[in-house]
Design an enzyme around this catalytic site. Structure first.
Site, PDB file in Angstrom:
ATOM      1  N   GLN A  82       0.851  -1.197   0.000  1.00  0.00           N
ATOM      2  CA  GLN A  82       0.000   0.000   0.000  1.00  0.00           C
ATOM      3  C   GLN A  82       0.886   1.246   0.000  1.00  0.00           C
ATOM      4  OE1 GLN A  82      -3.341   0.047  -0.133  1.00  0.00           O
ATOM      5  NE2 GLN A  82      -3.841  -2.079   0.262  1.00  0.00           N
TER       6      GLN A  82
ATOM      7  N   GLU B 215      -2.848 -15.499  -3.464  1.00  0.00           N
ATOM      8  CA  GLU B 215      -2.229 -14.435  -4.256  1.00  0.00           C
ATOM      9  C   GLU B 215      -1.690 -15.019  -5.567  1.00  0.00           C
ATOM     10  OE1 GLU B 215      -1.567 -11.029  -4.298  1.00  0.00           O
ATOM     11  OE2 GLU B 215      -0.306 -11.492  -6.037  1.00  0.00           O
TER      12      GLU B 215
ATOM     13  N   CYS C  41     -10.474  -0.498  -4.156  1.00  0.00           N
ATOM     14  CA  CYS C  41      -9.859   0.770  -4.584  1.00  0.00           C
ATOM     15  C   CYS C  41     -10.641   1.363  -5.753  1.00  0.00           C
ATOM     16  CB  CYS C  41      -8.392   0.573  -4.937  1.00  0.00           C
ATOM     17  SG  CYS C  41      -8.098  -0.726  -6.125  1.00  0.00           S
TER      18      CYS C  41
HETATM   19  N1  SAH Z   1      -4.129  -7.085   0.187  1.00  0.00           N
HETATM   20  C1  SAH Z   1      -2.827  -6.682  -0.276  1.00  0.00           C
HETATM   21  C2  SAH Z   1      -2.723  -6.554  -1.796  1.00  0.00           C
HETATM   22  C3  SAH Z   1      -3.804  -5.841  -2.509  1.00  0.00           C
HETATM   23  S1  SAH Z   1      -3.485  -5.480  -4.195  1.00  0.00           S
HETATM   24  C4  SAH Z   1      -2.389  -5.414   0.398  1.00  0.00           C
HETATM   25  O1  SAH Z   1      -3.178  -4.719   1.017  1.00  0.00           O
HETATM   26  O2  SAH Z   1      -1.202  -5.095   0.322  1.00  0.00           O
HETATM   27  C5  SAH Z   1      -4.248  -6.761  -5.043  1.00  0.00           C
HETATM   28  C6  SAH Z   1      -3.405  -8.017  -5.126  1.00  0.00           C
HETATM   29  O3  SAH Z   1      -4.179  -8.979  -5.857  1.00  0.00           O
HETATM   30  C7  SAH Z   1      -2.096  -7.882  -5.873  1.00  0.00           C
HETATM   31  O4  SAH Z   1      -1.059  -8.393  -5.059  1.00  0.00           O
HETATM   32  C8  SAH Z   1      -2.278  -8.761  -7.123  1.00  0.00           C
HETATM   33  O5  SAH Z   1      -1.092  -9.417  -7.524  1.00  0.00           O
HETATM   34  C9  SAH Z   1      -3.308  -9.766  -6.664  1.00  0.00           C
HETATM   35  N2  SAH Z   1      -4.156 -10.387  -7.700  1.00  0.00           N
HETATM   36  C10 SAH Z   1      -4.606  -9.833  -8.850  1.00  0.00           C
HETATM   37  N3  SAH Z   1      -5.436 -10.675  -9.487  1.00  0.00           N
HETATM   38  C11 SAH Z   1      -5.536 -11.792  -8.713  1.00  0.00           C
HETATM   39  C12 SAH Z   1      -6.271 -13.005  -8.827  1.00  0.00           C
HETATM   40  N4  SAH Z   1      -7.029 -13.242  -9.883  1.00  0.00           N
HETATM   41  N5  SAH Z   1      -6.159 -13.906  -7.831  1.00  0.00           N
HETATM   42  C13 SAH Z   1      -5.369 -13.675  -6.747  1.00  0.00           C
HETATM   43  N6  SAH Z   1      -4.653 -12.544  -6.587  1.00  0.00           N
HETATM   44  C14 SAH Z   1      -4.727 -11.604  -7.558  1.00  0.00           C
END
Ligand code: SAH
Length: 496
Positions: free
Chosen positions: A305, A355, A451
């Site tokens: 973040q 993830e 977001c």
């Molecule tokens: N919750 C975390 C990351 C949020 S960003 C935080 O707060 O830091 C969204 C994340 O979803 C990213 O790391 C991206 O790589 C992952 N992502 C995107 N598409 C996805 C999918 N289909 N399945 C699992 N993860 C995914």
């Protein structure tokens, strides 16, 4: 009445569009005026007209809005990164609160009274500048061939020199100037997008706000494989900057808009920086710290973040929404480097994080270890592919009845079904299969962190049609000065 291109119109701005532009009506005709602020009366020139609406350029502010403020950054109109900088911060927050509410009503189909009953006031920042812990600066040349770094002028690839973005850390300026000096003195060419020639493409800077640690990653187009010339000079200069913890290069030889290459080589110091996020009590005014905190390692490629001050509040709110008593099983989908998962793990029985990026999953496992957390497990793969396998209805789990093999080949199991699901997807929201599977897994609570309020509203509608009820919603301003809008929502299962 119809307007023609190049016509001048006087219009009062009544609303803010999704890209931050002012919206007003003239003779029933809708006008979108970039850089005009809600409450302004302006003279604008039509640049493009359609049947019922037109885009116009701000020519003159005839009567400034009471919400207008003097932007702190001289480049804010050219850059376009801070769409709302000319609007007072209180008004920015009001705009975001309304944006979340209106999307839930219009796209989500929720009754306005219901939204108003469960929506809490957006959490703003006390200091809405210098909050970003990550900056990516493009490097190029000016008309005279001089090396510059700054930002792309709105929707172009022309670099406007500026080493001190007001959203970023104060140290960025010194780091960037140090790199520019090294390039000039050692004849290191900037990358040229038009020809694909040149060496230095981008500079990534990250800062751990709690640790004070700084990381610099230079993205280079290094077809010859010779690296940065006289790099010891650069390293020697950068090391002098207080807090400097790691210097690396990323190789990106592709003709692409993607900034980072896949490979990172550490030139000096550590390959990660650390940052600490404290858990706050969101039920007490002022959100005091609870005394619990977590530390994370962040590498150049990991998602983290960008606003650590607000992230503490966002994660603490998610934890509050999850309502954990210590026994629950929590699934954290789209978990990145496991930040939310580990927050939840402190108060849950068991946490699973899912993830898509395998390196992030490895980071998440390391972060669990670093914090001595033993009840969190991370699975690599797409949420929409991993979840259906867990319902165990349609396809047997790979590797045997109780064992699940993830996309990176790791075995897990037996896996427990969720009491709480937390999702934090990218802007496009959750995959339809993922939402459907969440419904079939039927957790008692779903915490949705978003977001993008439009995809949030779309997904909440579907989940509520499938047996959930919206209980709480709250914006957390992660992106002050910009139109971007972060929201947390709590859904509870109503039975069925
Ligand atoms: N919750 C975390 C990351 C949020 S960003 C935080 O707060 O830091 C969204 C994340 O979803 C990213 O790391 C991206 O790589 C992952 N992502 C995107 N598409 C996805 C999918 N289909 N399945 C699992 N993860 C995914």
């Amino acid at each position: 009445m119809e307007f023609r291109k190049n016509d001048y119109v006087t219009v009062t701005i009544e609303d803010i569009g999704s890209d931050g532009e002012g919206i007003g009506k003239a003779d029933g005709f809708t006008l979108f005026v970039k850089d005009a602020v809600i409450g302004d009366t302006v003279e604008a020139k039509i640049v493009k007209n359609k049947k019922n609406y037109a885009y116009a350029r701000l020519e003159r502010v005839l009567k400034p809005s009471p919400f207008r403020v003097e932007p702190g950054c001289a480049y804010h109109r050219q850059c376009g990164g801070c769409q709302l900088q000319a609007l007072s911060y209180e008004e920015q927050l009001r705009f975001k609160q309304k944006k979340i509410r209106d999307n839930l009503v219009r796209i989500g189909g929720f009754a306005p009274e219901q939204v108003d009953a469960c929506m809490e006031p957006i959490i703003g920042m006390e200091q809405p500048f210098r909050y970003r812990n990550k900056a990516q600066y493009p490097v190029g040349t000016d008309r005279d061939g001089g090396i510059v770094t700054g930002f792309y002028a709105g929707r172009t690839h022309t670099i406007i020199p500026n080493t001190d973005c007001l959203l970023g850390a104060g140290e960025n300026k010194e780091i960037l100037e140090c790199i520019l000096k090294y390039m000039r003195e050692n004849h290191v060419p900037a990358y040229n997008e038009a020809t694909g020639e040149g060496l230095l493409r981008h500079i990534l800077i990250r800062k751990g706000f709690a640790s004070g640690e700084l990381m610099v990653c230079l993205v280079i187009n290094d077809k010859r494989g010779s690296g940065l010339p006289r790099r010891e000079r650069l390293i020697a200069a950068l090391r002098q900057i207080p807090g400097m913890t790691g210097i690396s290069v990323s190789l990106n030889n592709e003709r692409t808009n993607v900034i980072m290459g896949r490979e990172i080589r550490t030139l000096w110091g550590s390959d990660t920086i650390s940052d600490t996020i404290r858990v706050r009590d969101m039920r007490t005014p002022g959100y005091p710290f609870t005394g619990r905190e977590l530390t994370f390692g962040i590498s150049p490629l990991s998602f983290y973040q960008v606003n650590p001050v607000q992230t503490e509040k966002l994660y603490s709110l998610a934890l509050d929404y999850a309502g954990l008593t210590g026994r629950e099983t929590v699934w954290d989908l789209y978990c990145g480097i496991g930040t939310i998962s580990l927050f939840m793990a402190c108060s849950a029985g068991k946490v699973y994080g899912v993830e898509i990026i395998p390196q992030a999953v490895e980071d998440a496992r390391r972060n669990a270890e670093r914090n001595g957390i033993k009840n969190a497990e991370f699975l690599a793969g797409k949420a929409e592919e991993i979840l259906p396998g867990l319902c165990g209805e349609e396809k047997p789990q790979a590797g045997g009845a109780d064992v699940f093999q993830d996309a990176a080949g790791s075995y897990h199991g037996p896996l427990e079904k969720p009491d709480v699901i937390v999702v934090d997807p990218p802007r496009k929201g959750c995959d339809a299969v993922c939402l459907d599977t969440m419904l079939r897994m039927a957790p008692s609570r779903i915490v949705y962190i978003s977001c993008d309020p439009t995809t949030l509203a779309r997904d909440l509608k579907l989940l509520c049609e499938g047996g959930y009820e919206l209980r709480r919603v709250r914006g957390v301003d992660q992106f002050a000065m910009t139109v971007h809008c972060e929201t947390a929502a709590l859904l509870e299962r109503t039975g069925q």
